[in-house]
Design a protein around this motif. Structure first.
Motif, PDB file in Angstrom:
ATOM      1  N   LEU A 106      -0.562   1.818 -12.033  1.00  0.00           N
ATOM      2  CA  LEU A 106      -1.630   2.190 -11.106  1.00  0.00           C
ATOM      3  C   LEU A 106      -2.880   1.341 -11.325  1.00  0.00           C
ATOM      4  O   LEU A 106      -3.567   0.983 -10.361  1.00  0.00           O
ATOM      5  N   ALA A 107      -3.165   1.000 -12.566  1.00  0.00           N
ATOM      6  CA  ALA A 107      -4.296   0.105 -12.835  1.00  0.00           C
ATOM      7  C   ALA A 107      -4.060  -1.257 -12.204  1.00  0.00           C
ATOM      8  O   ALA A 107      -4.994  -1.904 -11.698  1.00  0.00           O
ATOM      9  N   HIS A 108      -2.806  -1.702 -12.204  1.00  0.00           N
ATOM     10  CA  HIS A 108      -2.458  -2.988 -11.589  1.00  0.00           C
ATOM     11  C   HIS A 108      -2.538  -2.903 -10.062  1.00  0.00           C
ATOM     12  O   HIS A 108      -3.031  -3.826  -9.401  1.00  0.00           O
ATOM     13  N   LEU A 109      -2.072  -1.773  -9.512  1.00  0.00           N
ATOM     14  CA  LEU A 109      -2.011  -1.611  -8.061  1.00  0.00           C
ATOM     15  C   LEU A 109      -3.360  -1.255  -7.447  1.00  0.00           C
ATOM     16  O   LEU A 109      -3.686  -1.697  -6.343  1.00  0.00           O
ATOM     17  N   ARG A 110      -4.157  -0.438  -8.162  1.00  0.00           N
ATOM     18  CA  ARG A 110      -5.390   0.107  -7.597  1.00  0.00           C
ATOM     19  C   ARG A 110      -6.657  -0.394  -8.278  1.00  0.00           C
ATOM     20  O   ARG A 110      -7.753  -0.115  -7.798  1.00  0.00           O
ATOM     21  N   GLY A 111      -6.509  -1.066  -9.414  1.00  0.00           N
ATOM     22  CA  GLY A 111      -7.678  -1.524 -10.144  1.00  0.00           C
ATOM     23  C   GLY A 111      -8.064  -0.550 -11.240  1.00  0.00           C
ATOM     24  O   GLY A 111      -7.517   0.553 -11.349  1.00  0.00           O
ATOM     25  N   PRO A 112      -9.027  -0.936 -12.086  1.00  0.00           N
ATOM     26  CA  PRO A 112      -9.377  -0.121 -13.257  1.00  0.00           C
ATOM     27  C   PRO A 112      -9.910   1.268 -12.928  1.00  0.00           C
ATOM     28  O   PRO A 112      -9.844   2.171 -13.760  1.00  0.00           O
TER      29      PRO A 112
ATOM     30  N   ALA B 123       0.834  -1.213   0.000  1.00  0.00           N
ATOM     31  CA  ALA B 123       0.000   0.000   0.000  1.00  0.00           C
ATOM     32  C   ALA B 123       0.864   1.257   0.000  1.00  0.00           C
ATOM     33  O   ALA B 123       0.521   2.258  -0.640  1.00  0.00           O
ATOM     34  N   ALA B 124       1.991   1.221   0.708  1.00  0.00           N
ATOM     35  CA  ALA B 124       2.896   2.377   0.732  1.00  0.00           C
ATOM     36  C   ALA B 124       3.525   2.575  -0.644  1.00  0.00           C
ATOM     37  O   ALA B 124       3.671   3.711  -1.122  1.00  0.00           O
ATOM     38  N   TYR B 125       3.889   1.492  -1.279  1.00  0.00           N
ATOM     39  CA  TYR B 125       4.461   1.564  -2.630  1.00  0.00           C
ATOM     40  C   TYR B 125       3.432   2.129  -3.616  1.00  0.00           C
ATOM     41  O   TYR B 125       3.754   2.969  -4.456  1.00  0.00           O
ATOM     42  N   ALA B 126       2.191   1.688  -3.492  1.00  0.00           N
ATOM     43  CA  ALA B 126       1.128   2.178  -4.373  1.00  0.00           C
ATOM     44  C   ALA B 126       0.880   3.668  -4.151  1.00  0.00           C
ATOM     45  O   ALA B 126       0.682   4.426  -5.116  1.00  0.00           O
ATOM     46  N   ARG B 127       0.910   4.094  -2.911  1.00  0.00           N
ATOM     47  CA  ARG B 127       0.690   5.520  -2.604  1.00  0.00           C
ATOM     48  C   ARG B 127       1.832   6.372  -3.168  1.00  0.00           C
ATOM     49  O   ARG B 127       1.597   7.460  -3.698  1.00  0.00           O
ATOM     50  N   TYR B 128       3.048   5.866  -3.070  1.00  0.00           N
ATOM     51  CA  TYR B 128       4.189   6.562  -3.658  1.00  0.00           C
ATOM     52  C   TYR B 128       4.029   6.657  -5.175  1.00  0.00           C
ATOM     53  O   TYR B 128       4.269   7.714  -5.768  1.00  0.00           O
ATOM     54  N   THR B 129       3.591   5.579  -5.795  1.00  0.00           N
ATOM     55  CA  THR B 129       3.394   5.574  -7.245  1.00  0.00           C
ATOM     56  C   THR B 129       2.337   6.601  -7.646  1.00  0.00           C
ATOM     57  O   THR B 129       2.474   7.281  -8.667  1.00  0.00           O
TER      58      THR B 129
ATOM     59  N   ALA C  62       5.916  -9.311 -11.370  1.00  0.00           N
ATOM     60  CA  ALA C  62       6.677  -9.956 -12.438  1.00  0.00           C
ATOM     61  C   ALA C  62       7.849  -9.064 -12.831  1.00  0.00           C
ATOM     62  O   ALA C  62       7.735  -7.831 -12.834  1.00  0.00           O
ATOM     63  N   ARG C  63       8.962  -9.672 -13.172  1.00  0.00           N
ATOM     64  CA  ARG C  63      10.149  -8.898 -13.525  1.00  0.00           C
ATOM     65  C   ARG C  63       9.843  -7.966 -14.701  1.00  0.00           C
ATOM     66  O   ARG C  63       9.416  -8.417 -15.762  1.00  0.00           O
ATOM     67  N   LYS C  64      10.014  -6.671 -14.452  1.00  0.00           N
ATOM     68  CA  LYS C  64       9.750  -5.626 -15.439  1.00  0.00           C
ATOM     69  C   LYS C  64       8.306  -5.647 -15.947  1.00  0.00           C
ATOM     70  O   LYS C  64       8.017  -5.199 -17.047  1.00  0.00           O
ATOM     71  N   GLY C  65       7.391  -6.146 -15.100  1.00  0.00           N
ATOM     72  CA  GLY C  65       5.994  -6.277 -15.498  1.00  0.00           C
ATOM     73  C   GLY C  65       5.098  -5.248 -14.840  1.00  0.00           C
ATOM     74  O   GLY C  65       5.553  -4.241 -14.294  1.00  0.00           O
ATOM     75  N   ASP C  66       3.794  -5.522 -14.880  1.00  0.00           N
ATOM     76  CA  ASP C  66       2.824  -4.592 -14.306  1.00  0.00           C
ATOM     77  C   ASP C  66       3.124  -4.367 -12.824  1.00  0.00           C
ATOM     78  O   ASP C  66       3.339  -5.322 -12.074  1.00  0.00           O
ATOM     79  N   GLY C  67       3.084  -3.113 -12.430  1.00  0.00           N
ATOM     80  CA  GLY C  67       3.436  -2.726 -11.066  1.00  0.00           C
ATOM     81  C   GLY C  67       4.784  -2.039 -10.995  1.00  0.00           C
ATOM     82  O   GLY C  67       5.018  -1.198 -10.126  1.00  0.00           O
TER      83      GLY C  67
END
Length: 215
Positions: free
Chosen positions: A83-89, A36-42, A148-153
């Motif tokens: 962000l779509a991967h971390l938070r949804g559509p 969640a902290a990583y997503a907020r930073y993103t 995933a390596r170099k993937g979504d997120g």
């Protein structure tokens, strides 16, 4: 006499160290914070890059800023996919900037509109930082949260159109050394680089207050 790019690096050394050692970033890289902290930073990154990249078009023909605006650097599409991967559509619906993030983005936009040299300062501190230290964040995120390596997120940190980051950074610094401004303006650009690091550190401080380290 030192090159302009060396002058910038030397002048912003202390601020760069402050960014690297900010408690929030130390905790994030140390695996002591959740996804969640990583997503907020993103999310916060999105506001800064939205300011950088939606204003870039007006500067492409500018003699000072234009040479730095390179399509292979653009990060917004990758950020939005992350962000779509971390938070949804519906990630946009919940997007909110921390006050220091808003101040940072506003300053970037102000420079883009009024001061091409200042825009270059923000462009340099962000994109060369992503190409360098950003790779450490990507590696940590993949190991800590299983992306995933170099993937979504973590696509924000993957510069697919830059085959040789080292050579690209050398070329970028050569552009800085040849920037079409006088010595006084160069001093102003250096000062704006320092300001960019200060603004970034304020974002980390606010994130640290929102996500204190778990006991």
């Amino acid at each position: 006499m030192d090159s302009f790019s060396s002058l910038i690096r030397t002048a912003s050394h202390d601020q760069h160290a402050a960014v690297r050692t900010a408690p929030f970033m130390s905790d994030l890289l140390g695996g002591r914070l959740g996804v969640a902290a990583y997503a907020r930073y993103t999310e916060q990154l999105w506001f800064v890059y939205e300011a950088l990249e939606t204003t870039a078009g007006r500067l492409t023909a500018d003699p000072v800023a234009g040479p730095f605006i390179r399509p292979e650097l653009l990060r917004l599409p990758a950020l939005e996919r992350d962000l779509a991967h971390l938070r949804g559509p519906d990630w946009r619906a919940g997007l909110s900037a921390l006050p220091p993030t808003r101040a940072y983005a506003d300053r970037v936009r102000e420079c883009a509109e009024r001061w091409p040299g200042g825009y270059v300062a923000h462009h340099y501190t962000r994109y060369l930082g992503d190409l360098s230290g950003g790779q450490i964040i990507r590696d940590t995120a993949e190991r800590t949260w299983g992306f995933a390596r170099k993937g979504d997120g973590v696509r924000f940190y993957v510069f697919e159109r830059i085959a040789n980051p080292g050579a690209f950074k050398r070329g970028y610094r050569e552009l800085l050394d040849g920037i079409a401004v006088d010595d006084l303006e160069r001093q102003r650009v250096v000062a704006e680089c320092e300001r960019a690091f200060t603004l970034n550190t304020a974002v980390f401080r606010a994130l640290g207050e929102e996500f204190p380290r778990s006991a």
